[in-house]
Design a protein around this motif. Sequence first.
Motif, PDB file in Angstrom:
ATOM      1  N   THR A   2       3.714   0.945   6.095  1.00  0.00           N
ATOM      2  CA  THR A   2       2.274   0.993   5.881  1.00  0.00           C
ATOM      3  C   THR A   2       1.607   1.525   7.139  1.00  0.00           C
ATOM      4  O   THR A   2       1.844   1.044   8.226  1.00  0.00           O
ATOM      5  CB  THR A   2       1.721  -0.408   5.573  1.00  0.00           C
ATOM      6  OG1 THR A   2       2.436  -0.927   4.460  1.00  0.00           O
ATOM      7  CG2 THR A   2       0.262  -0.352   5.244  1.00  0.00           C
ATOM      8  N   GLN A   4      -1.415   2.050   9.587  1.00  0.00           N
ATOM      9  CA  GLN A   4      -2.701   1.470   9.962  1.00  0.00           C
ATOM     10  C   GLN A   4      -3.643   2.629  10.248  1.00  0.00           C
ATOM     11  O   GLN A   4      -3.405   3.418  11.145  1.00  0.00           O
ATOM     12  CB  GLN A   4      -2.540   0.606  11.212  1.00  0.00           C
ATOM     13  CG  GLN A   4      -1.636  -0.592  11.002  1.00  0.00           C
ATOM     14  CD  GLN A   4      -2.226  -1.606  10.041  1.00  0.00           C
ATOM     15  OE1 GLN A   4      -3.401  -1.913  10.114  1.00  0.00           O
ATOM     16  NE2 GLN A   4      -1.417  -2.099   9.131  1.00  0.00           N
ATOM     17  N   SER A  38      -8.110   4.933  -7.367  1.00  0.00           N
ATOM     18  CA  SER A  38      -7.703   4.191  -6.171  1.00  0.00           C
ATOM     19  C   SER A  38      -6.805   5.024  -5.260  1.00  0.00           C
ATOM     20  O   SER A  38      -6.729   4.764  -4.066  1.00  0.00           O
ATOM     21  CB  SER A  38      -6.981   2.906  -6.573  1.00  0.00           C
ATOM     22  OG  SER A  38      -7.883   2.012  -7.167  1.00  0.00           O
ATOM     23  N   PHE A 180     -10.796   1.859   1.638  1.00  0.00           N
ATOM     24  CA  PHE A 180     -10.557   0.493   2.112  1.00  0.00           C
ATOM     25  C   PHE A 180     -11.656  -0.474   1.711  1.00  0.00           C
ATOM     26  O   PHE A 180     -11.442  -1.670   1.655  1.00  0.00           O
ATOM     27  CB  PHE A 180     -10.448   0.472   3.642  1.00  0.00           C
ATOM     28  CG  PHE A 180      -9.237   1.188   4.152  1.00  0.00           C
ATOM     29  CD1 PHE A 180      -7.973   0.671   3.905  1.00  0.00           C
ATOM     30  CD2 PHE A 180      -9.352   2.367   4.859  1.00  0.00           C
ATOM     31  CE1 PHE A 180      -6.851   1.318   4.366  1.00  0.00           C
ATOM     32  CE2 PHE A 180      -8.225   3.027   5.324  1.00  0.00           C
ATOM     33  CZ  PHE A 180      -6.977   2.502   5.085  1.00  0.00           C
ATOM     34  N   GLN A 183     -11.916  -4.036  -2.532  1.00  0.00           N
ATOM     35  CA  GLN A 183     -10.733  -4.896  -2.582  1.00  0.00           C
ATOM     36  C   GLN A 183      -9.808  -4.551  -3.749  1.00  0.00           C
ATOM     37  O   GLN A 183      -8.589  -4.556  -3.606  1.00  0.00           O
ATOM     38  CB  GLN A 183     -11.188  -6.351  -2.711  1.00  0.00           C
ATOM     39  CG  GLN A 183     -10.690  -7.203  -1.581  1.00  0.00           C
ATOM     40  CD  GLN A 183     -10.842  -8.681  -1.904  1.00  0.00           C
ATOM     41  OE1 GLN A 183     -11.142  -9.074  -3.033  1.00  0.00           O
ATOM     42  NE2 GLN A 183     -10.638  -9.495  -0.908  1.00  0.00           N
ATOM     43  N   GLY A 186      -7.346  -1.880  -2.988  1.00  0.00           N
ATOM     44  CA  GLY A 186      -6.203  -2.369  -2.218  1.00  0.00           C
ATOM     45  C   GLY A 186      -5.168  -3.021  -3.123  1.00  0.00           C
ATOM     46  O   GLY A 186      -3.969  -2.760  -3.008  1.00  0.00           O
ATOM     47  N   TYR A 187      -5.639  -3.844  -4.042  1.00  0.00           N
ATOM     48  CA  TYR A 187      -4.703  -4.528  -4.942  1.00  0.00           C
ATOM     49  C   TYR A 187      -4.001  -3.546  -5.871  1.00  0.00           C
ATOM     50  O   TYR A 187      -2.804  -3.661  -6.112  1.00  0.00           O
ATOM     51  CB  TYR A 187      -5.426  -5.614  -5.741  1.00  0.00           C
ATOM     52  CG  TYR A 187      -5.699  -6.837  -4.892  1.00  0.00           C
ATOM     53  CD1 TYR A 187      -4.644  -7.502  -4.263  1.00  0.00           C
ATOM     54  CD2 TYR A 187      -6.980  -7.304  -4.686  1.00  0.00           C
ATOM     55  CE1 TYR A 187      -4.872  -8.601  -3.457  1.00  0.00           C
ATOM     56  CE2 TYR A 187      -7.221  -8.407  -3.880  1.00  0.00           C
ATOM     57  CZ  TYR A 187      -6.158  -9.054  -3.266  1.00  0.00           C
ATOM     58  OH  TYR A 187      -6.389 -10.140  -2.463  1.00  0.00           O
ATOM     59  N   ALA A 190      -1.408  -1.830  -4.015  1.00  0.00           N
ATOM     60  CA  ALA A 190      -0.290  -2.750  -3.767  1.00  0.00           C
ATOM     61  C   ALA A 190       0.557  -2.928  -5.033  1.00  0.00           C
ATOM     62  O   ALA A 190       1.786  -3.009  -4.953  1.00  0.00           O
ATOM     63  CB  ALA A 190      -0.816  -4.093  -3.286  1.00  0.00           C
ATOM     64  N   ILE A 195       0.951  -0.068  -0.924  1.00  0.00           N
ATOM     65  CA  ILE A 195       0.667  -0.945   0.216  1.00  0.00           C
ATOM     66  C   ILE A 195       1.693  -2.063   0.169  1.00  0.00           C
ATOM     67  O   ILE A 195       1.927  -2.651  -0.885  1.00  0.00           O
ATOM     68  CB  ILE A 195      -0.757  -1.539   0.134  1.00  0.00           C
ATOM     69  CG1 ILE A 195      -1.803  -0.437   0.326  1.00  0.00           C
ATOM     70  CG2 ILE A 195      -0.950  -2.633   1.169  1.00  0.00           C
ATOM     71  CD1 ILE A 195      -3.226  -0.957   0.269  1.00  0.00           C
ATOM     72  N   LEU A 200      -0.922  -7.750   1.870  1.00  0.00           N
ATOM     73  CA  LEU A 200      -1.705  -8.579   0.950  1.00  0.00           C
ATOM     74  C   LEU A 200      -0.787  -9.659   0.401  1.00  0.00           C
ATOM     75  O   LEU A 200       0.421  -9.502   0.358  1.00  0.00           O
ATOM     76  CB  LEU A 200      -2.247  -7.720  -0.192  1.00  0.00           C
ATOM     77  CG  LEU A 200      -3.273  -6.651   0.199  1.00  0.00           C
ATOM     78  CD1 LEU A 200      -3.461  -5.646  -0.931  1.00  0.00           C
ATOM     79  CD2 LEU A 200      -4.608  -7.307   0.522  1.00  0.00           C
TER      80      LEU A 200
END
Length: 296
Positions: A2, A4, A38, A180, A183, A186-187, A190, A195, A200
């Motif tokens: 991942t 950053q 996403s 980002f 939320q 992000g899920y 993932a 991710i 998470l």
Amino acid sequence: MTIQWFPGHMTRAKRQIQDKLKLIDIAIELLDARIPLSSRNPMVDEILGGKPRMIVLNKSDLADPKVTEQWTNFFKREGHECAVVDSSTGTRVGDIPVLAKQILSEKISKQIAKGMNPRAIRALIVGIPNVGKSTLINRLAGRNIAATGDRPGVTKGQQWIKVGTDMELLDTPGILWPKFEDQDVGYRLAITGAIKEQVLNVEDIAFTAVKELSKRYWPALSERFGLDSPPKDTEDADEIVRVMEDIGRKRGALMGGGRVDLEKASGIILRELRAGKLGRISLEAPYPPGVEKLLD
Ligand code: GDP
């Protein structure tokens, strides 16, 4: 791995792409067909500017074909031509150079009218990590070129790869960052594995997956795990957790006292979803469930 993404990385990534834009005729914006929103970079329009572009929905083998068709219509309405491919097998990657030629046909005709010999179309693949950029480059090249896995900020000498006779592709893709702020984004990333779970909580990721699956794919979910009662209300968190517990019980993910090991159950759900064991699932659709298309 991942990445950053700090503001400095983003600025550098943006600049790197903009440098490459000078060399190319068309950008290929690569998205994950299961999560086209996403997996889209929030600044892509600004970064690509007026450069001709096509959208390519990758991993179509894992996505719901009906929803993928809705997405291609959606993007067309936004003014973007769209190809649908599976880079892991190469299915329909041949559409990409054909579409590129179509998008640039006016420019090519002008060159011919001026007596010029049109050169091969030059293209660059751009996208966030894990959408399949390296896999697609290798497919289009017909051999192994780019190492899979990304490192923003690391540059190497770039080369042109011939794709048939009419197209050339930069061997290093443009790496963009995901959204980002949201939320849910992000899920969803993932859930697809873009991710890593260390970032998470696995139970939160599975919760979001079960919620989405309950909304649109209850038959697939209930069949896979032998469930008989759907959540009464998919917005009721307790109901979603109850379904997760049902799954855990069915799979023997139990702790002492017969309580469900929710972490273990979550791992099972995500593993099987990612492996395509629940069938072809799209986690985002352009229209609400049950609606085929929006009326103008
Ligand atoms: P990149 O980070 O954008 O360069 O993505 P990679 O090319 O490294 O691909 C990320 C993961 O997705 C790898 O495990 C690939 O094997 C997988 N992948 C790429 N394209 C496809 C596809 O069309 N279908 C499926 N099922 N997997 C894919």
